[in-house]
Design a protein around this motif. Structure first.
Motif, PDB file in Angstrom:
ATOM      1  N   CYS A  53       0.822  -1.304   0.099  1.00 61.65           N
ATOM      2  CA  CYS A  53       0.027   0.045  -0.017  1.00 61.65           C
ATOM      3  C   CYS A  53       0.743   1.344   0.029  1.00 61.65           C
ATOM      4  O   CYS A  53       0.618   2.254  -0.568  1.00 61.65           O
ATOM      5  CB  CYS A  53      -1.085   0.029   1.198  1.00 61.65           C
ATOM      6  N   SER A  54       1.981   1.281   0.704  1.00 62.43           N
ATOM      7  CA  SER A  54       2.755   2.450   0.851  1.00 62.43           C
ATOM      8  C   SER A  54       3.561   2.599  -0.624  1.00 62.43           C
ATOM      9  O   SER A  54       3.487   3.702  -0.912  1.00 62.43           O
ATOM     10  CB  SER A  54       3.819   2.063   2.019  1.00 62.43           C
ATOM     11  N   LEU A  58       2.936   6.139  -2.732  1.00 62.73           N
ATOM     12  CA  LEU A  58       4.203   6.798  -3.020  1.00 62.73           C
ATOM     13  C   LEU A  58       4.127   6.901  -4.834  1.00 62.73           C
ATOM     14  O   LEU A  58       4.362   8.195  -5.211  1.00 62.73           O
ATOM     15  CB  LEU A  58       5.312   6.365  -2.668  1.00 62.73           C
ATOM     16  N   SER A  59       3.749   5.953  -5.470  1.00 60.30           N
ATOM     17  CA  SER A  59       3.624   6.046  -7.019  1.00 60.30           C
ATOM     18  C   SER A  59       2.751   6.817  -7.400  1.00 60.30           C
ATOM     19  O   SER A  59       2.865   7.673  -8.186  1.00 60.30           O
ATOM     20  CB  SER A  59       3.542   4.461  -7.402  1.00 60.30           C
ATOM     21  N   MET A  60       1.423   6.786  -6.896  1.00 61.48           N
ATOM     22  CA  MET A  60       0.477   7.788  -7.038  1.00 61.48           C
ATOM     23  C   MET A  60       0.927   9.314  -6.785  1.00 61.48           C
ATOM     24  O   MET A  60       0.376  10.006  -7.670  1.00 61.48           O
ATOM     25  CB  MET A  60      -0.814   7.377  -6.376  1.00 61.48           C
ATOM     26  N   PHE A  64       1.134  12.161  -9.852  1.00 60.61           N
ATOM     27  CA  PHE A  64       0.222  13.333  -9.490  1.00 60.61           C
ATOM     28  C   PHE A  64       1.152  14.495  -9.442  1.00 60.61           C
ATOM     29  O   PHE A  64       0.823  15.484  -9.848  1.00 60.61           O
ATOM     30  CB  PHE A  64      -0.734  13.404  -8.398  1.00 60.61           C
ATOM     31  N   LYS A  65       2.166  14.401  -8.863  1.00 64.48           N
ATOM     32  CA  LYS A  65       3.184  15.762  -8.720  1.00 64.48           C
ATOM     33  C   LYS A  65       3.965  15.994  -9.930  1.00 64.48           C
ATOM     34  O   LYS A  65       3.975  17.033 -10.316  1.00 64.48           O
ATOM     35  CB  LYS A  65       4.140  15.377  -7.602  1.00 64.48           C
TER      36      LYS A  65
END
Length: 66
Positions: A53-54, A58-60, A64-65
């Motif tokens: 999940c982490s 972090l990938s998402m 988005f960044k």
């Protein structure tokens, strides 16, 4: 001269095909044995859920960044 080279190449190719066919026909066609059960196979998830999940979070965030 090219004809002699082609004939020798054809002979080598035919010998290789015959050798391959002889090795294939000599193999026994027995079925493969069943694989042994892994110890602890009831728990199929190898990594803890928190790590997965982490990693997804972090990938998402990085997607988005960007």
């Amino acid at each position: 001269m090219a004809s002699a080279s082609f004939k020798s190449l054809a002979v080598v190719f035919m010998v290789a095909v015959i050798a391959a066919a002889a090795s294939v026909s000599a193999q026994d066609l027995a079925p493969a044995p069943a694989p042994a059960m892994d110890k602890g196979a009831a728990y199929s998830l190898g990594m803890p859920v928190a790590v997965i999940c982490s990693s997804l979070l972090l990938s998402m965030l990085s997607l988005f960044k960007h």
